[in-house]
Design an enzyme around this catalytic site. Structure first.
Site, mmCIF file in Angstrom:
data_model
loop_
_atom_site.group_PDB
_atom_site.id
_atom_site.type_symbol
_atom_site.label_atom_id
_atom_site.label_comp_id
_atom_site.label_asym_id
_atom_site.label_seq_id
_atom_site.Cartn_x
_atom_site.Cartn_y
_atom_site.Cartn_z
ATOM 1 N N LYS A 43 0.955 -1.273 0.322
ATOM 2 C CA LYS A 43 -0.163 -0.133 0.148
ATOM 3 C C LYS A 43 0.806 1.518 0.073
ATOM 4 O O LYS A 43 0.665 2.303 -0.676
ATOM 5 C CB LYS A 43 -1.129 0.309 1.426
ATOM 6 C CG LYS A 43 -1.572 1.223 1.516
ATOM 7 C CD LYS A 43 -3.538 0.746 2.122
ATOM 8 C CE LYS A 43 -3.398 0.268 3.844
ATOM 9 N NZ LYS A 43 -2.518 1.790 4.271
ATOM 10 N N GLY A 83 -4.541 8.091 5.813
ATOM 11 C CA GLY A 83 -4.655 9.090 6.271
ATOM 12 C C GLY A 83 -3.139 8.943 5.924
ATOM 13 O O GLY A 83 -2.582 10.562 4.653
ATOM 14 N N ARG A 105 -9.108 12.125 12.303
ATOM 15 C CA ARG A 105 -7.697 12.213 12.286
ATOM 16 C C ARG A 105 -6.662 13.333 12.502
ATOM 17 O O ARG A 105 -6.950 14.324 11.261
ATOM 18 C CB ARG A 105 -6.678 11.104 11.169
ATOM 19 C CG ARG A 105 -7.229 9.660 11.666
ATOM 20 C CD ARG A 105 -6.763 8.672 10.668
ATOM 21 N NE ARG A 105 -5.777 8.115 11.227
ATOM 22 C CZ ARG A 105 -5.015 7.333 10.104
ATOM 23 N NH1 ARG A 105 -5.534 7.344 9.193
ATOM 24 N NH2 ARG A 105 -3.705 7.274 10.481
ATOM 25 N N ARG A 145 3.155 6.051 -3.546
ATOM 26 C CA ARG A 145 3.933 6.853 -4.013
ATOM 27 C C ARG A 145 4.364 6.565 -5.387
ATOM 28 O O ARG A 145 4.841 7.449 -5.886
ATOM 29 C CB ARG A 145 5.327 6.455 -3.352
ATOM 30 C CG ARG A 145 5.307 7.006 -1.937
ATOM 31 C CD ARG A 145 5.825 5.840 -0.709
ATOM 32 N NE ARG A 145 6.346 6.385 0.960
ATOM 33 C CZ ARG A 145 5.920 6.425 1.826
ATOM 34 N NH1 ARG A 145 4.414 5.342 1.684
ATOM 35 N NH2 ARG A 145 5.258 6.932 3.205
ATOM 36 N N SER A 174 7.222 9.353 12.372
ATOM 37 C CA SER A 174 6.064 9.086 11.311
ATOM 38 C C SER A 174 6.772 9.232 9.895
ATOM 39 O O SER A 174 7.102 10.456 9.111
ATOM 40 C CB SER A 174 5.051 10.847 10.960
ATOM 41 O OG SER A 174 4.203 10.417 10.398
ATOM 42 N N ASP A 208 1.741 -1.003 12.187
ATOM 43 C CA ASP A 208 0.608 -1.558 11.240
ATOM 44 C C ASP A 208 -0.101 -2.568 11.822
ATOM 45 O O ASP A 208 -1.413 -3.445 11.435
ATOM 46 C CB ASP A 208 0.281 -1.091 9.526
ATOM 47 C CG ASP A 208 0.458 0.509 9.832
ATOM 48 O OD1 ASP A 208 -0.031 0.791 10.627
ATOM 49 O OD2 ASP A 208 0.388 0.409 7.977
ATOM 50 N N LYS A 217 -4.330 5.987 14.115
ATOM 51 C CA LYS A 217 -4.358 5.018 13.358
ATOM 52 C C LYS A 217 -5.705 5.318 12.976
ATOM 53 O O LYS A 217 -6.603 6.403 13.853
ATOM 54 C CB LYS A 217 -4.336 4.208 13.285
ATOM 55 C CG LYS A 217 -2.666 3.733 13.493
ATOM 56 C CD LYS A 217 -1.158 4.474 13.078
ATOM 57 C CE LYS A 217 -0.265 4.280 13.181
ATOM 58 N NZ LYS A 217 0.776 5.085 11.913
HETATM 59 C C1 S3P Z 1 2.319 4.846 6.005
HETATM 60 C C2 S3P Z 1 2.521 5.123 7.306
HETATM 61 C C3 S3P Z 1 2.684 4.968 8.631
HETATM 62 C C4 S3P Z 1 1.145 3.881 8.696
HETATM 63 C C5 S3P Z 1 0.708 4.025 7.752
HETATM 64 C C6 S3P Z 1 1.575 3.328 6.294
HETATM 65 C C7 S3P Z 1 2.724 5.311 4.977
HETATM 66 O O1 S3P Z 1 1.639 5.854 9.754
HETATM 67 O O2 S3P Z 1 1.199 3.280 9.660
HETATM 68 O O3 S3P Z 1 0.045 2.664 7.430
HETATM 69 O O4 S3P Z 1 2.996 4.200 3.661
HETATM 70 O O5 S3P Z 1 4.232 6.192 5.046
HETATM 71 P P1 S3P Z 1 2.609 6.743 10.530
HETATM 72 O O6 S3P Z 1 3.113 7.901 9.315
HETATM 73 O O7 S3P Z 1 0.693 8.502 10.421
HETATM 74 O O8 S3P Z 1 3.126 6.046 11.558
#
Ligand code: S3P
Length: 447
Positions: free
Chosen positions: A28, A101, A129, A33, A174, A326, A353
């Site tokens: 994902k 998110g 969020r 990206r 993050s 996750d 989350k």
């Molecule tokens: C992700 C970063 C993580 C993860 C999310 C995917 C990403 O979140 O929990 O499922 O693709 O950069 P955080 O950056 O808020 O930790």
């Protein structure tokens, strides 16, 4: 796409043994990206293995709204004709990132240093969020954000007409915030620097290098210092998206706790910023063979042969959290089937989350007859040993795909069935979950 249709309850009954091969879909994080960096390149980026979950489809739609041409050619096979760094046009309507998110935060970063205005929203989960964690650094570039109280969506971002580069130390571990700052830095002149004290997933850095940006990562006493030179011309790429280790976690963990199971999960990422769960499971006594290590789509991968195992509870080191952030929901299910307690500290990020995952797991496990302790930053699960979880409950999923899949896995090994009130969020990340798990021998019914 925000606003879920009617809830779709699902129940898992004691199953198995699970046997066969579990080919999980594309990653994902890398899928989002690939679309976004493709949109920032000049020319055609080709993508194979793209995750066609709703989160990623929402990002594809958003890239079209900003002017990129995004086309599906066949299952997992997509192309993006990018508009170049700084080439986004102003969207004609609100950008709806659904449940994602990652989608909303990365896209906010991408548009924040272009002189356009965009309004973002999402589903009931995403609208709860916090977005301040990205809009704070984006304001340093000169962007302005107008959202609801507490920095919640819907939110309008007015991109900086004259962006300046930024030096920013991440206040939380993050990858989304790190990536938002790097994406904003693409269209700022000069060098943007991000400092992360604890390493988080590094897909943006790898992909920026792949698309031809000038980026360096220095390991210092302060942490990782990532320096990006702004205003590069990104060159279109061919991106082969590897399988998602966070999705692979579900069949892997199911096989560990369902008696007599023996499955193969090919092509699971061993990227050190993503493999914390697998290290933890081995420490708990999991019988996992890491076969055929190789590179796929620029990521180290291995085929995982997983057999049902007797597991013991452990203390998960808090510094491992970013590499398995996750995976705590499914780990807490595995912990319920281990002997002794599993202590997960340093996990307060789980509270922001798709749902408050500490609360959702604690309440659901308690309903299944498992003793749980929690505080703001900690989850402790008192394991009942192999086959020892009573079950016989319905867990609330709070629009959270990983909570839904975790409790369905729980039901496959518990004494009594375990249901979830709504399995529809699973479509955001693992649209083939139901068929794939049934193919291995899981007993799942829609009610
Ligand atoms: C992700 C970063 C993580 C993860 C999310 C995917 C990403 O979140 O929990 O499922 O693709 O950069 P955080 O950056 O808020 O930790």
């Amino acid at each position: 796409m925000s606003g879920h249709a009617t809830p779709e309850p699902m129940t898992a009954r004691r199953s198995g043994p699970l046997k066969g091969r579990a080919e999980v879909p594309g990653d994902k994080s890398i899928s989002h990206r690939a679309l976004i960096f493709g949109a920032m390149a000049v020319g055609e980026t080709k993508i194979t293995g793209l995750l066609e979950g709703q989160d990623v489809l929402d990002t594809a739609k958003a890239m079209r709204a900003f002017g990129a041409e995004v086309t599906q050619h066949g299952p997992g096979s997509w192309s993006v004709n990018g508009v170049g760094v700084g080439g986004f046009s102003e969207p004609a309507d609100v950008i709806d990132c659904g449940n994602s998110g990652t989608g909303v935060r990365l896209i906010m970063g991408t548009m924040a240093t272009t002189a356009i205005t965009a309004t973002f929203t999402g589903d009931a989960s995403l609208r709860k969020r916090p977005m301040g964690r990205v809009t704070d650094p984006l304001s340093l570039f000169g962007a302005r954000a107008f959202g609801r109280q507490g920095g919640r969506l819907p939110m309008t971002i007015v991109g900086a007409a004259d962006p300046v580069p930024v030096r920013y130390t991440l206040p939380v571990a993050s990858a989304q915030v790190k990536s938002a700052v790097l994406l904003a830095g693409l269209n700022a002149p000069g060098e943007t620097v991000v400092i992360e004290k604890e390493p988080t997933r590094d897909h943006s850095e790898r992909m920026l290098l792949g698309f031809g940006a000038k980026l360096s990562v220095e390991k210092t006493a302060e942490g990782h210092v990532i320096t990006l030179t702004g205003r590069p011309e990104l060159k279109p790429q061919t991106v082969a998206v590897p399988r998602d280790p966070s999705s692979a976690a579900f069949p892997v963990c199911a096989a560990l706790i369902v008696e007599g199971s023996d499955i193969l999960v090919p092509g699971v990422s061993q990227n050190l910023t993503r493999n914390g769960l697998y290290i933890t499971l081995v420490e708990m006594g999991a019988d996992i063979e890491f076969q055929n290590p190789r590179e796929e789509g620029g990521e180290p991968v291995a085929d995982l042969r997983v057999r049902a195992s007797s597991l013991k509870g452990i203390e998960v080191p808090p510094e491992r959290a970013p590499s398995m952030i996750d995976e705590y929901p499914i780990l807490s299910v595995v912990a319920a089937f281990a002997e002794g307690k599993t202590v997960m500290r340093g996990v307060k990020e789980l509270r922001v989350k798709e749902s408050d995952r500490i609360d959702a797991m604690a309440r659901g496990l308690e309903a299944c007859g498992v003793r749980v302790e929690e505080d703001d930053d900690t989850l402790i699960v008192h394991g009942l040993g192999a086959g020892g979880v009573p079950g016989g409950a319905t867990a609330k999923t709070h629009l959270d795909h990983r909570i839904a899949m975790s409790f369905l896995v729980c039901g496959m090994a518990a004494k009594q069935p375990v249901g979830v009130d709504d399995a529809s969020p699973i479509l955001t990340s693992f649209p083939v979950f139901e068929g794939l798990m049934k193919g291995l021998g899981a007993d799942l019914v829609r009610r």
